[in-house]
Motif scaffolding. Sequence first.
Motif, PDB file in Angstrom:
ATOM      1  N   THR A   1      14.567   3.840   2.705  1.00 48.46           N
ATOM      2  CA  THR A   1      13.635   2.723   2.921  1.00 48.46           C
ATOM      3  C   THR A   1      12.634   2.660   1.782  1.00 48.46           C
ATOM      4  OG1 THR A   1      13.881   2.945   5.306  1.00 48.46           O
ATOM      5  CG2 THR A   1      11.964   1.724   4.530  1.00 48.46           C
ATOM      6  N   MET A   2      12.123   3.817   1.359  1.00 54.39           N
ATOM      7  CA  MET A   2      11.199   3.842   0.228  1.00 54.39           C
ATOM      8  C   MET A   2      11.869   3.283  -1.019  1.00 54.39           C
ATOM      9  SD  MET A   2       9.103   7.032  -1.509  1.00 54.39           S
ATOM     10  CE  MET A   2      10.532   7.830  -2.242  1.00 54.39           C
ATOM     11  N   ARG A   3      13.139   3.650  -1.248  1.00 53.91           N
ATOM     12  CA  ARG A   3      13.862   3.166  -2.416  1.00 53.91           C
ATOM     13  C   ARG A   3      13.982   1.636  -2.396  1.00 53.91           C
ATOM     14  NH1 ARG A   3      18.490   1.602  -4.529  1.00 53.91           N
ATOM     15  NH2 ARG A   3      19.581   1.425  -2.564  1.00 53.91           N
TER      16      ARG A   3
ATOM     17  N   PRO B   1      12.616   4.863  -7.292  1.00 57.85           N
ATOM     18  CA  PRO B   1      11.572   5.892  -7.320  1.00 57.85           C
ATOM     19  C   PRO B   1      11.863   6.998  -8.338  1.00 57.85           C
ATOM     20  CG  PRO B   1      12.131   5.348  -5.056  1.00 57.85           C
ATOM     21  CD  PRO B   1      13.121   4.646  -5.928  1.00 57.85           C
ATOM     22  N   SER B   2      13.116   7.418  -8.450  1.00 64.62           N
ATOM     23  CA  SER B   2      13.427   8.499  -9.395  1.00 64.62           C
ATOM     24  C   SER B   2      13.211   8.053 -10.840  1.00 64.62           C
ATOM     25  CB  SER B   2      14.847   9.015  -9.191  1.00 64.62           C
ATOM     26  OG  SER B   2      15.773   7.966  -9.323  1.00 64.62           O
ATOM     27  N   HIS B   3      13.545   6.803 -11.150  1.00 65.19           N
ATOM     28  CA  HIS B   3      13.310   6.302 -12.509  1.00 65.19           C
ATOM     29  C   HIS B   3      11.809   6.185 -12.767  1.00 65.19           C
ATOM     30  CE1 HIS B   3      13.051   3.254 -15.777  1.00 65.19           C
ATOM     31  NE2 HIS B   3      13.968   4.070 -16.283  1.00 65.19           N
ATOM     32  N   HIS B   4      11.067   5.729 -11.780  1.00 65.53           N
ATOM     33  CA  HIS B   4       9.609   5.636 -11.902  1.00 65.53           C
ATOM     34  C   HIS B   4       9.022   7.012 -12.202  1.00 65.53           C
ATOM     35  CE1 HIS B   4       5.594   3.997 -11.137  1.00 65.53           C
ATOM     36  NE2 HIS B   4       5.348   5.159 -10.553  1.00 65.53           N
ATOM     37  N   ARG B   5       9.497   8.026 -11.476  1.00 65.02           N
ATOM     38  CA  ARG B   5       9.001   9.387 -11.695  1.00 65.02           C
ATOM     39  C   ARG B   5       9.304   9.840 -13.117  1.00 65.02           C
ATOM     40  NH1 ARG B   5      10.185  13.831  -7.352  1.00 65.02           N
ATOM     41  NH2 ARG B   5       8.022  13.472  -6.800  1.00 65.02           N
ATOM     42  N   THR B   6      10.512   9.594 -13.582  1.00 66.27           N
ATOM     43  CA  THR B   6      10.907  10.013 -14.931  1.00 66.27           C
ATOM     44  C   THR B   6      10.018   9.375 -15.989  1.00 66.27           C
ATOM     45  OG1 THR B   6      13.189  10.268 -14.215  1.00 66.27           O
ATOM     46  CG2 THR B   6      12.823  10.036 -16.578  1.00 66.27           C
TER      47      THR B   6
ATOM     48  N   ALA C   1       5.688  17.001  -7.840  1.00 68.45           N
ATOM     49  CA  ALA C   1       7.124  17.279  -7.907  1.00 68.45           C
ATOM     50  C   ALA C   1       7.733  17.305  -6.508  1.00 68.45           C
ATOM     51  CB  ALA C   1       7.357  18.608  -8.618  1.00 68.45           C
ATOM     52  N   LEU C   2       7.051  16.685  -5.559  1.00 64.48           N
ATOM     53  CA  LEU C   2       7.562  16.659  -4.184  1.00 64.48           C
ATOM     54  C   LEU C   2       8.926  15.991  -4.131  1.00 64.48           C
ATOM     55  CD1 LEU C   2       4.348  15.521  -2.267  1.00 64.48           C
ATOM     56  CD2 LEU C   2       5.469  17.747  -2.096  1.00 64.48           C
ATOM     57  N   PRO C   3       9.799  16.451  -3.241  1.00 65.51           N
ATOM     58  CA  PRO C   3      11.088  15.778  -3.067  1.00 65.51           C
ATOM     59  C   PRO C   3      10.888  14.355  -2.553  1.00 65.51           C
ATOM     60  CG  PRO C   3      11.040  17.894  -1.917  1.00 65.51           C
ATOM     61  CD  PRO C   3       9.655  17.632  -2.407  1.00 65.51           C
ATOM     62  N   MET C   4      11.859  13.492  -2.823  1.00 63.41           N
ATOM     63  CA  MET C   4      11.769  12.082  -2.418  1.00 63.41           C
ATOM     64  C   MET C   4      11.503  11.939  -0.923  1.00 63.41           C
ATOM     65  SD  MET C   4      12.048  10.149  -5.012  1.00 63.41           S
ATOM     66  CE  MET C   4      12.404  10.502  -6.717  1.00 63.41           C
ATOM     67  N   ALA C   5      12.189  12.728  -0.100  1.00 62.62           N
ATOM     68  CA  ALA C   5      12.003  12.625   1.349  1.00 62.62           C
ATOM     69  C   ALA C   5      10.567  12.952   1.752  1.00 62.62           C
ATOM     70  CB  ALA C   5      12.983  13.537   2.077  1.00 62.62           C
ATOM     71  N   SER C   6       9.954  13.922   1.094  1.00 60.01           N
ATOM     72  CA  SER C   6       8.561  14.284   1.399  1.00 60.01           C
ATOM     73  C   SER C   6       7.608  13.173   0.975  1.00 60.01           C
ATOM     74  CB  SER C   6       8.172  15.579   0.698  1.00 60.01           C
ATOM     75  OG  SER C   6       8.919  16.650   1.200  1.00 60.01           O
ATOM     76  N   VAL C   7       7.843  12.596  -0.178  1.00 56.42           N
ATOM     77  CA  VAL C   7       7.008  11.478  -0.630  1.00 56.42           C
ATOM     78  C   VAL C   7       7.131  10.321   0.355  1.00 56.42           C
ATOM     79  CG1 VAL C   7       6.677   9.741  -2.450  1.00 56.42           C
ATOM     80  CG2 VAL C   7       7.118  12.124  -3.073  1.00 56.42           C
ATOM     81  N   ALA C   8       8.355  10.011   0.753  1.00 50.48           N
ATOM     82  CA  ALA C   8       8.587   8.910   1.707  1.00 50.48           C
ATOM     83  C   ALA C   8       7.833   9.157   3.011  1.00 50.48           C
ATOM     84  CB  ALA C   8      10.080   8.755   1.970  1.00 50.48           C
ATOM     85  N   ARG C   9       7.956  10.374   3.546  1.00 55.49           N
ATOM     86  CA  ARG C   9       7.266  10.704   4.801  1.00 55.49           C
ATOM     87  C   ARG C   9       5.763  10.590   4.666  1.00 55.49           C
ATOM     88  NH1 ARG C   9      10.798  14.635   5.361  1.00 55.49           N
ATOM     89  NH2 ARG C   9       9.433  16.187   4.452  1.00 55.49           N
TER      90      ARG C   9
ATOM     91  N   ALA D   1       0.836  -1.208   0.000  1.00 58.40           N
ATOM     92  CA  ALA D   1       0.000   0.000   0.000  1.00 58.40           C
ATOM     93  C   ALA D   1       0.867   1.253   0.000  1.00 58.40           C
ATOM     94  CB  ALA D   1      -0.934   0.002   1.206  1.00 58.40           C
ATOM     95  N   ARG D   2       1.943   1.251   0.773  1.00 61.72           N
ATOM     96  CA  ARG D   2       2.847   2.402   0.810  1.00 61.72           C
ATOM     97  C   ARG D   2       3.559   2.595  -0.529  1.00 61.72           C
ATOM     98  NH1 ARG D   2       5.370   1.573   6.895  1.00 61.72           N
ATOM     99  NH2 ARG D   2       3.568   2.434   7.970  1.00 61.72           N
ATOM    100  N   ALA D   3       4.015   1.495  -1.125  1.00 65.29           N
ATOM    101  CA  ALA D   3       4.701   1.587  -2.423  1.00 65.29           C
ATOM    102  C   ALA D   3       3.759   2.136  -3.490  1.00 65.29           C
ATOM    103  CB  ALA D   3       5.239   0.224  -2.839  1.00 65.29           C
ATOM    104  N   GLU D   4       2.516   1.674  -3.490  1.00 63.98           N
ATOM    105  CA  GLU D   4       1.543   2.151  -4.484  1.00 63.98           C
ATOM    106  C   GLU D   4       1.201   3.625  -4.271  1.00 63.98           C
ATOM    107  OE1 GLU D   4      -1.616  -0.713  -4.130  1.00 63.98           O
ATOM    108  OE2 GLU D   4      -0.469  -2.231  -5.245  1.00 63.98           O
ATOM    109  N   ALA D   5       1.092   4.039  -3.009  1.00 62.87           N
ATOM    110  CA  ALA D   5       0.829   5.453  -2.716  1.00 62.87           C
ATOM    111  C   ALA D   5       2.013   6.316  -3.156  1.00 62.87           C
ATOM    112  CB  ALA D   5       0.555   5.644  -1.220  1.00 62.87           C
ATOM    113  N   ALA D   6       3.221   5.831  -2.905  1.00 62.58           N
ATOM    114  CA  ALA D   6       4.417   6.568  -3.319  1.00 62.58           C
ATOM    115  C   ALA D   6       4.488   6.668  -4.838  1.00 62.58           C
ATOM    116  CB  ALA D   6       5.677   5.892  -2.774  1.00 62.58           C
ATOM    117  N   ALA D   7       4.172   5.584  -5.532  1.00 65.18           N
ATOM    118  CA  ALA D   7       4.201   5.601  -7.000  1.00 65.18           C
ATOM    119  C   ALA D   7       3.240   6.652  -7.540  1.00 65.18           C
ATOM    120  CB  ALA D   7       3.842   4.222  -7.545  1.00 65.18           C
ATOM    121  N   GLN D   8       2.072   6.753  -6.936  1.00 63.29           N
ATOM    122  CA  GLN D   8       1.089   7.736  -7.383  1.00 63.29           C
ATOM    123  C   GLN D   8       1.593   9.155  -7.145  1.00 63.29           C
ATOM    124  OE1 GLN D   8      -1.220   9.941  -5.599  1.00 63.29           O
ATOM    125  NE2 GLN D   8      -2.077  10.513  -7.561  1.00 63.29           N
ATOM    126  N   LEU D   9       2.158   9.406  -5.966  1.00 69.43           N
ATOM    127  CA  LEU D   9       2.682  10.743  -5.672  1.00 69.43           C
ATOM    128  C   LEU D   9       3.870  11.089  -6.559  1.00 69.43           C
ATOM    129  CD1 LEU D   9       2.562  11.058  -1.770  1.00 69.43           C
ATOM    130  CD2 LEU D   9       1.272  12.377  -3.448  1.00 69.43           C
TER     131      LEU D   9
END
Length: 125
Positions: free
Chosen positions: A80-82, A93-98, A63-71, A50-58
């Motif tokens: 940990t998110m990575r 996560p960065s490749h997913h965002r790209t 354009a939130l920074p990785m640390a903000s998405v993780a939090r 559930a956390r991974a899917e929420a992070a993928a959506q964000l």
Amino acid sequence: MARPGSRPGSHPRRRSPGVRRPHQSVQYVHLSRLFLDQLGRTPAQFVRTARAEAAAQLLASTALPMASVARRCGFSSAETMRQVFLDHYGTTPSHHRTVHSTLQVAPTAPSLPSADQRCRHSRGR
């Protein structure tokens, strides 16, 4: 004799077998078995997914920074998110965002000359 916490003269409520009161807890082992039987995974695996899917959506929609998405998604850190992302999606996560970003990057307008450049240009005439 009245039960502790009951009002004098009140009758105990009858409950159907198997109906739990809100304050009664389910043992973790029992909950884990129910998750495995019904969902094919443990509660911890369910939460990580559930956390991974929420992070993928964000990541794809902001354009939130990785640390903000993780939090925001309940990870203790961006690292940990990575790790969870690599396990779940097989990518970072960065490749997913790209690849999946829905953000439109506005084309950059030609920059206007600065005041200093305008002054130098007008002096040269």
